[in-house]
Write a protein that holds these residues in place. Structure first.
Motif, mmCIF file in Angstrom:
data_model
loop_
_atom_site.group_PDB
_atom_site.id
_atom_site.type_symbol
_atom_site.label_atom_id
_atom_site.label_comp_id
_atom_site.label_asym_id
_atom_site.label_seq_id
_atom_site.Cartn_x
_atom_site.Cartn_y
_atom_site.Cartn_z
ATOM 1 N N LEU A 201 0.832 -1.192 0.000
ATOM 2 C CA LEU A 201 0.000 0.000 0.000
ATOM 3 C C LEU A 201 0.874 1.252 0.000
ATOM 4 O O LEU A 201 1.918 1.303 0.650
ATOM 5 N N LEU A 202 0.444 2.253 -0.727
ATOM 6 C CA LEU A 202 1.091 3.557 -0.777
ATOM 7 C C LEU A 202 0.056 4.585 -0.358
ATOM 8 O O LEU A 202 -0.965 4.764 -1.041
ATOM 9 N N LEU A 203 0.295 5.249 0.777
ATOM 10 C CA LEU A 203 -0.740 6.070 1.395
ATOM 11 C C LEU A 203 -0.225 7.449 1.784
ATOM 12 O O LEU A 203 0.909 7.601 2.240
ATOM 13 N N GLY A 204 -1.086 8.454 1.618
ATOM 14 C CA GLY A 204 -0.863 9.740 2.240
ATOM 15 C C GLY A 204 -1.231 9.658 3.713
ATOM 16 O O GLY A 204 -1.876 8.702 4.158
ATOM 17 N N ARG A 205 -0.826 10.672 4.470
ATOM 18 C CA ARG A 205 -0.998 10.576 5.920
ATOM 19 C C ARG A 205 -2.462 10.573 6.344
ATOM 20 O O ARG A 205 -2.844 9.832 7.265
ATOM 21 N N ARG A 206 -3.325 11.362 5.728
ATOM 22 C CA ARG A 206 -4.726 11.386 6.145
ATOM 23 C C ARG A 206 -5.388 10.029 5.910
ATOM 24 O O ARG A 206 -6.080 9.503 6.777
ATOM 25 N N THR A 207 -5.168 9.459 4.728
ATOM 26 C CA THR A 207 -5.749 8.142 4.453
ATOM 27 C C THR A 207 -5.160 7.091 5.377
ATOM 28 O O THR A 207 -5.874 6.206 5.865
ATOM 29 N N TYR A 208 -3.865 7.192 5.637
ATOM 30 C CA TYR A 208 -3.233 6.252 6.569
ATOM 31 C C TYR A 208 -3.922 6.295 7.927
ATOM 32 O O TYR A 208 -4.241 5.247 8.512
ATOM 33 N N ASP A 209 -4.163 7.482 8.446
ATOM 34 C CA ASP A 209 -4.788 7.595 9.761
ATOM 35 C C ASP A 209 -6.200 7.019 9.762
ATOM 36 O O ASP A 209 -6.617 6.372 10.731
ATOM 37 N N ILE A 210 -6.952 7.242 8.683
ATOM 38 C CA ILE A 210 -8.302 6.675 8.576
ATOM 39 C C ILE A 210 -8.233 5.148 8.570
ATOM 40 O O ILE A 210 -8.966 4.465 9.286
ATOM 41 N N PHE A 211 -7.324 4.596 7.765
ATOM 42 C CA PHE A 211 -7.187 3.144 7.668
ATOM 43 C C PHE A 211 -6.693 2.539 8.988
ATOM 44 O O PHE A 211 -7.188 1.495 9.432
ATOM 45 N N ALA A 212 -5.703 3.200 9.606
ATOM 46 C CA ALA A 212 -5.117 2.659 10.832
ATOM 47 C C ALA A 212 -6.108 2.660 11.986
ATOM 48 O O ALA A 212 -5.986 1.843 12.912
ATOM 49 N N ALA A 213 -7.072 3.559 11.934
ATOM 50 C CA ALA A 213 -8.104 3.597 12.971
ATOM 51 C C ALA A 213 -9.204 2.561 12.735
ATOM 52 O O ALA A 213 -9.978 2.256 13.642
ATOM 53 N N HIS A 214 -9.243 2.008 11.531
ATOM 54 C CA HIS A 214 -10.341 1.097 11.179
ATOM 55 C C HIS A 214 -9.915 -0.367 11.040
ATOM 56 O O HIS A 214 -10.432 -1.247 11.744
ATOM 57 N N TRP A 215 -8.973 -0.631 10.132
ATOM 58 C CA TRP A 215 -8.714 -2.018 9.747
ATOM 59 C C TRP A 215 -8.170 -2.899 10.873
ATOM 60 O O TRP A 215 -8.572 -4.075 10.974
ATOM 61 N N PRO A 216 -7.320 -2.428 11.760
ATOM 62 C CA PRO A 216 -6.878 -3.314 12.843
ATOM 63 C C PRO A 216 -7.985 -3.680 13.829
ATOM 64 O O PRO A 216 -7.824 -4.611 14.613
ATOM 65 N N ARG A 217 -9.103 -2.962 13.785
ATOM 66 C CA ARG A 217 -10.193 -3.174 14.741
ATOM 67 C C ARG A 217 -11.373 -3.946 14.165
ATOM 68 O O ARG A 217 -12.390 -4.113 14.836
ATOM 69 N N VAL A 218 -11.259 -4.403 12.921
ATOM 70 C CA VAL A 218 -12.349 -5.161 12.303
ATOM 71 C C VAL A 218 -12.447 -6.536 12.964
ATOM 72 O O VAL A 218 -11.461 -7.287 12.989
ATOM 73 N N PRO A 219 -13.611 -6.920 13.515
ATOM 74 C CA PRO A 219 -13.747 -8.223 14.183
ATOM 75 C C PRO A 219 -13.568 -9.389 13.222
ATOM 76 O O PRO A 219 -13.812 -9.264 12.007
ATOM 77 N N ALA A 220 -13.165 -10.508 13.737
ATOM 78 C CA ALA A 220 -12.902 -11.692 12.915
ATOM 79 C C ALA A 220 -14.157 -12.221 12.241
ATOM 80 O O ALA A 220 -14.072 -12.903 11.206
#
Length: 207
Positions: free
Chosen positions: A58-77
Motif C-alpha cells: 500500500l502507498l498512502l498519504g498521511r490522512r488516508t493512513y490515519d483513517i485506515f489505521a483507525a479502522h482495519w486493525p479493529r475489524v472483528p474476525a
C-alpha cells in the motif's frame, strides 16, 4: 521493477473525497461522505476483489493512513470485511508523512522527506506493485511527476460539486491506453488504463 497503480473511486466531476462514510473525511466542509455506498453491487464487489488479488504494497498519504489505521486493525474476525482487514494489516504500508514516529500500524514505513525520490527508488526495486488508496494530495504529486503506470478507476454516476479532486492542474501530460472496462448494474464504470506514452495531437480542420 514495480508498477505504481493509482486506484480510486471518483465522481463524474473528479471528486474522490470521503467515498466510504459520512465521517470519513469532512475537511473543507465536505457534506457528501459515503457517496459510493448506494451504488455498491456485485460487479463493484468483484472489481474490488480483483484489485487486491495480486501481491501489492500500500502507498498512502498521511490522512488516508490515519483513517485506515483507525479502522482495519479493529475489524472483528466475524465481520464480512475480516479478510480484507487481514490483508491490509499484513501488507507493507509506505506512508508520506512528516510524523514518522507515530506510524504504529504494523508493517508501516515512512517514505522520508524526499517522497518522490523514495518512490523512484522503490519502483526500481523488485517486489510487489505499489497500490494507492485514497490519498488525493499524494496522488496529485505522483501524476505531476509522471510516476503512475496504471490508473484503476471506478467512476460513479454522481456529481458532487465540491471536494478533493483526483486530477490537479499540474498533472503531467501523458497518454493512457484503456486495458479493460465494464459497467456495473448501478452505473459504475470500472476502467483500467496503462501508461502509453507522450500526448500526440492532430487537427480535424480542412486543408
Amino acid at each position: 521493477m514495480r508498477k505504481l497503480i493509482v486506484a480510486a473511486f471518483v465522481s463524474l466531476d473528479g471528486v474522490l473525497q470521503g467515498p466510504g462514510g459520512p465521517q470519513e473525511d469532512t475537511s473543507g466542509g465536505f457534506a457528501h461522505g459515503g457517496w459510493t455506498v448506494p451504488f455498491a453491487d456485485p460487479v463493484f464487489g468483484a472489481s474490488i476483489d480483483a484489485l487486491f488479488a495480486r501481491p501489492f504494497d500500500l502507498l498512502l498519504g498521511r490522512r488516508t493512513y490515519d483513517i485506515f489505521a483507525a479502522h482495519w486493525p479493529r475489524v472483528p474476525a466475524d465481520n464480512g470485511d475480516a479478510g480484507l482487514a487481514t490483508l491490509f494489516n499484513g501488507v507493507t504500508k509506505h506512508v508520506a508523512t512528516h510524523r514518522p514516529d507515530s506510524l504504529d500500524w504494523q508493517n508501516s514505513r515512512a517514505l522520508g522527506d524526499d517522497v518522490i525520490g523514495a518512490l523512484r527508488t522503490l519502483k526500481a526495486q523488485d517486489g510487489p506493485d505499489l497500490l494507492t488508496q485514497g490519498s488525493g494530495a499524494l496522488v496529485q504529486q505522483l501524476l505531476a511527476t509522471d510516476l503512475v503506470d496504471t490508473l484503476q478507476l471506478m467512476t460513479f454516476p454522481v456529481l458532487l460539486g465540491a471536494g478533493k479532486r483526483l486530477f490537479g492542474d499540474d498533472a503531467q501530460a501523458v497518454t493512457f491506453s484503456l486495458e479493460t472496462s465494464v459497467v456495473s448494474p448501478t452505473g459504475i464504470v470500472v476502467s483500467r488504463y496503462q501508461r502509453a506514452g507522450e500526448v500526440e495531437t492532430g487537427s480535424f480542420g480542412l486543408d
